[in-house]
Design an enzyme around this catalytic site. Structure first.
Site, PDB file in Angstrom:
ATOM      1  CG  ASP A   1       9.660   9.387  95.986  1.00 24.36           C
ATOM      2  OD1 ASP A   1      10.682   8.949  96.795  1.00 24.36           O
ATOM      3  OD2 ASP A   1      10.275  10.658  95.860  1.00 24.36           O
ATOM      4  CB  ILE A   2       6.881  13.916  97.341  1.00 28.74           C
ATOM      5  CG1 ILE A   2       5.930  15.019  97.509  1.00 28.74           C
ATOM      6  CG2 ILE A   2       8.509  14.369  97.879  1.00 28.74           C
ATOM      7  CD1 ILE A   2       5.713  15.766  98.861  1.00 28.74           C
TER       8      ILE A   2
ATOM      9  CG  ASN B  17      19.044   5.219  98.788  1.00 25.84           C
ATOM     10  OD1 ASN B  17      20.064   4.350  97.931  1.00 25.84           O
ATOM     11  ND2 ASN B  17      18.115   5.978  98.347  1.00 25.84           N
TER      12      ASN B  17
ATOM     13  CD  GLU C 277      17.158  12.767 100.446  1.00 24.67           C
ATOM     14  OE1 GLU C 277      16.046  12.991 100.459  1.00 24.67           O
ATOM     15  OE2 GLU C 277      17.921  13.146  99.483  1.00 24.67           O
TER      16      GLU C 277
ATOM     17  CG  HIS D  22      12.618   4.342 102.695  1.00 20.69           C
ATOM     18  ND1 HIS D  22      13.236   5.040 103.636  1.00 20.69           N
ATOM     19  CD2 HIS D  22      13.080   4.903 101.639  1.00 20.69           C
ATOM     20  CE1 HIS D  22      13.799   5.645 103.436  1.00 20.69           C
ATOM     21  NE2 HIS D  22      14.142   5.762 102.010  1.00 20.69           N
TER      22      HIS D  22
ATOM     23  CG  HIS E 284      13.660   4.352  96.735  1.00 19.94           C
ATOM     24  ND1 HIS E 284      13.327   5.769  96.504  1.00 19.94           N
ATOM     25  CD2 HIS E 284      14.511   4.239  98.067  1.00 19.94           C
ATOM     26  CE1 HIS E 284      13.772   6.405  97.637  1.00 19.94           C
ATOM     27  NE2 HIS E 284      14.574   5.653  98.194  1.00 19.94           N
TER      28      HIS E 284
HETATM   29  P1  5GP Z   1      16.093   8.208 100.726  1.00 15.28           P
HETATM   30  O1  5GP Z   1      17.008   8.981 100.231  1.00 15.28           O
HETATM   31  O2  5GP Z   1      15.980   8.250 102.253  1.00 15.28           O
HETATM   32  O3  5GP Z   1      16.193   6.815 100.628  1.00 15.28           O
HETATM   33  O4  5GP Z   1      14.522   8.374 100.093  1.00 15.28           O
HETATM   34  C1  5GP Z   1      13.682   9.273 100.659  1.00 15.28           C
HETATM   35  C2  5GP Z   1      12.549   9.262  99.550  1.00 15.28           C
HETATM   36  O5  5GP Z   1      11.527   9.962 100.129  1.00 15.28           O
HETATM   37  C3  5GP Z   1      12.900  10.335  98.541  1.00 15.28           C
HETATM   38  O6  5GP Z   1      13.005   9.777  97.206  1.00 15.28           O
HETATM   39  C4  5GP Z   1      12.015  11.630  98.852  1.00 15.28           C
HETATM   40  O7  5GP Z   1      11.667  12.169  97.406  1.00 15.28           O
HETATM   41  C5  5GP Z   1      10.847  10.861  99.127  1.00 15.28           C
HETATM   42  N1  5GP Z   1      10.122  11.798 100.145  1.00 15.28           N
HETATM   43  C6  5GP Z   1      10.602  12.685 101.170  1.00 15.28           C
HETATM   44  N2  5GP Z   1       9.420  13.290 101.896  1.00 15.28           N
HETATM   45  C7  5GP Z   1       8.451  12.910 101.305  1.00 15.28           C
HETATM   46  C8  5GP Z   1       6.934  13.032 101.566  1.00 15.28           C
HETATM   47  O8  5GP Z   1       6.810  13.859 102.344  1.00 15.28           O
HETATM   48  N3  5GP Z   1       6.253  12.383 100.810  1.00 15.28           N
HETATM   49  C9  5GP Z   1       6.479  11.497  99.915  1.00 15.28           C
HETATM   50  N4  5GP Z   1       5.387  10.797  99.213  1.00 15.28           N
HETATM   51  N5  5GP Z   1       7.818  11.076  99.627  1.00 15.28           N
HETATM   52  C10 5GP Z   1       8.789  11.943 100.280  1.00 15.28           C
END
Ligand code: 5GP
Length: 122
Positions: free
Chosen positions: A34-35, A92, A100, A105, A107
């Site tokens: 994760d970034i 999520n 988001e 996906h 985590h």
């Molecule tokens: P969500 O909130 O959708 O469950 O999690 C999305 C995750 O994707 C977040 O933890 C965010 O930090 C990660 N993320 C968003 N954009 C990027 C990206 O360009 N590269 C990587 N490696 N992670 C990302």
């Protein structure tokens, strides 16, 4: 969640348009760091197919895709060295779930005791 967005950030990573810090890849799954990590280990595992969220994946993916994907999640958790003393997997889903990125996906978080599952808002 609506129609699949063909330009979401994770499908762009899958297409190779955007780089990622890859940890694992097979026919069914891609895993990368994760970034914005929320724990010492924070890896995202995504399926290769175009699925918006948990519900979309669970209803439209084939049995082979579902098995292949969850086997990859287990293998990755093991390869990350997290089986003992444990870790947390988070999916999520939708607006209330705080999702988001509209590509399904998982985590995988670990590397320290992660505390209570949910923090109550003040
Ligand atoms: P969500 O909130 O959708 O469950 O999690 C999305 C995750 O994707 C977040 O933890 C965010 O930090 C990660 N993320 C968003 N954009 C990027 C990206 O360009 N590269 C990587 N490696 N992670 C990302």
């Amino acid at each position: 969640m609506g129609a699949y967005d063909e330009n979401n950030i994770f499908v762009r990573i899958l297409r190779g348009d955007i780089p990622c810090d890859k940890f694992y890849e097979d026919e069914y799954a891609l895993a990368f760091n994760d970034i914005h990590p929320k724990a010492p280990v924070h890896v995202l595992v995504i399926p290769k197919g175009a699925y918006t969220d948990l519900q979309d994946f669970g209803t439209r993916a084939t049995a082979e895709e579902i098995t292949g994907f969850y086997r990859a999640v287990s293998r990755i958790s093991k390869d990350l060295g997290l089986e003992e003393p444990g870790f947390r997997a988070i999916i999520n889903t939708g607006v209330n779930g705080g999702q988001e990125v509209p590509h399904f996906h998982v985590h995988i978080l670990g590397g320290r005791a992660l505390g209570p599952m949910l923090v109550r808002p003040a």
